[in-house]
Write a protein that holds these residues in place. Sequence first.
Motif, PDB file in Angstrom:
ATOM      1  N   ASP A 122      41.321  43.637  48.909  1.00 43.33           N
ATOM      2  CA  ASP A 122      42.535  43.161  49.574  1.00 43.33           C
ATOM      3  C   ASP A 122      42.402  41.689  49.954  1.00 43.33           C
ATOM      4  O   ASP A 122      43.341  40.911  49.814  1.00 43.33           O
ATOM      5  N   ARG A 123      41.254  41.311  50.446  1.00 45.99           N
ATOM      6  CA  ARG A 123      40.999  39.921  50.838  1.00 45.99           C
ATOM      7  C   ARG A 123      41.099  39.007  49.615  1.00 45.99           C
ATOM      8  O   ARG A 123      41.714  37.944  49.662  1.00 45.99           O
ATOM      9  N   LYS A 125      42.717  39.559  46.858  1.00 46.35           N
ATOM     10  CA  LYS A 125      44.127  39.519  46.414  1.00 46.35           C
ATOM     11  C   LYS A 125      44.923  38.543  47.281  1.00 46.35           C
ATOM     12  O   LYS A 125      45.719  37.748  46.773  1.00 46.35           O
ATOM     13  N   SER A 126      44.717  38.586  48.597  1.00 44.49           N
ATOM     14  CA  SER A 126      45.474  37.691  49.489  1.00 44.49           C
ATOM     15  C   SER A 126      45.070  36.235  49.263  1.00 44.49           C
ATOM     16  O   SER A 126      45.923  35.343  49.343  1.00 44.49           O
ATOM     17  N   LEU A 127      43.828  35.965  48.947  1.00 41.94           N
ATOM     18  CA  LEU A 127      43.394  34.593  48.663  1.00 41.94           C
ATOM     19  C   LEU A 127      44.013  34.082  47.346  1.00 41.94           C
ATOM     20  O   LEU A 127      44.347  32.901  47.252  1.00 41.94           O
ATOM     21  N   GLN A 128      44.148  34.952  46.385  1.00 40.56           N
ATOM     22  CA  GLN A 128      44.736  34.552  45.096  1.00 40.56           C
ATOM     23  C   GLN A 128      46.233  34.290  45.226  1.00 40.56           C
ATOM     24  O   GLN A 128      46.791  33.497  44.482  1.00 40.56           O
ATOM     25  N   GLN A 129      46.897  34.969  46.162  1.00 40.70           N
ATOM     26  CA  GLN A 129      48.341  34.799  46.339  1.00 40.70           C
ATOM     27  C   GLN A 129      48.662  33.510  47.087  1.00 40.70           C
ATOM     28  O   GLN A 129      49.775  33.030  47.021  1.00 40.70           O
ATOM     29  N   ASN A 130      47.713  32.975  47.814  1.00 36.81           N
ATOM     30  CA  ASN A 130      47.944  31.726  48.586  1.00 36.81           C
ATOM     31  C   ASN A 130      47.647  30.496  47.786  1.00 36.81           C
ATOM     32  O   ASN A 130      47.066  30.308  46.902  1.00 36.81           O
TER      33      ASN A 130
END
Length: 130
Positions: A122-123, A125-130
């Motif tokens: 999850d972490r 994924k959230s870093l890739q979306q930012n």
Amino acid sequence: MKFICLGYFDETQWDRLSKTEQTALMEECFAYDDELRRGGHFIGGEALQCFRNAATIRYRNGKVTVTDGPYAETKEQLGGILLLEARDLNHAIQLMSQHPGVRSGPFEIRPADEEINALVADREKSLQQN
């Protein structure tokens, strides 16, 4: 379920084998890994370099210290990691007990921590979306 199989071996025992014997053992291991792949059990793996090329870091008294080699001082050292898919621990044991590498040293079989691995995913994924 995902399992991490830590393969240990005694390097002095390996060094006593002839090149032909080393190659034959590796070919047996590769053949069994292929069997695990065909059954959908082999996820991946990595061989490790000699323990003399390792370092251990520790945090003590507010500082990180580095020492040469592995943490444990034993004849058998970690030689590689195999990622395995199995129904449960008993199934993982059954699969790995047939691996030719077990003749060179023990395998430690541990279930992957799916809860923490999900947090890591999850972490990421959230870093890739930012």
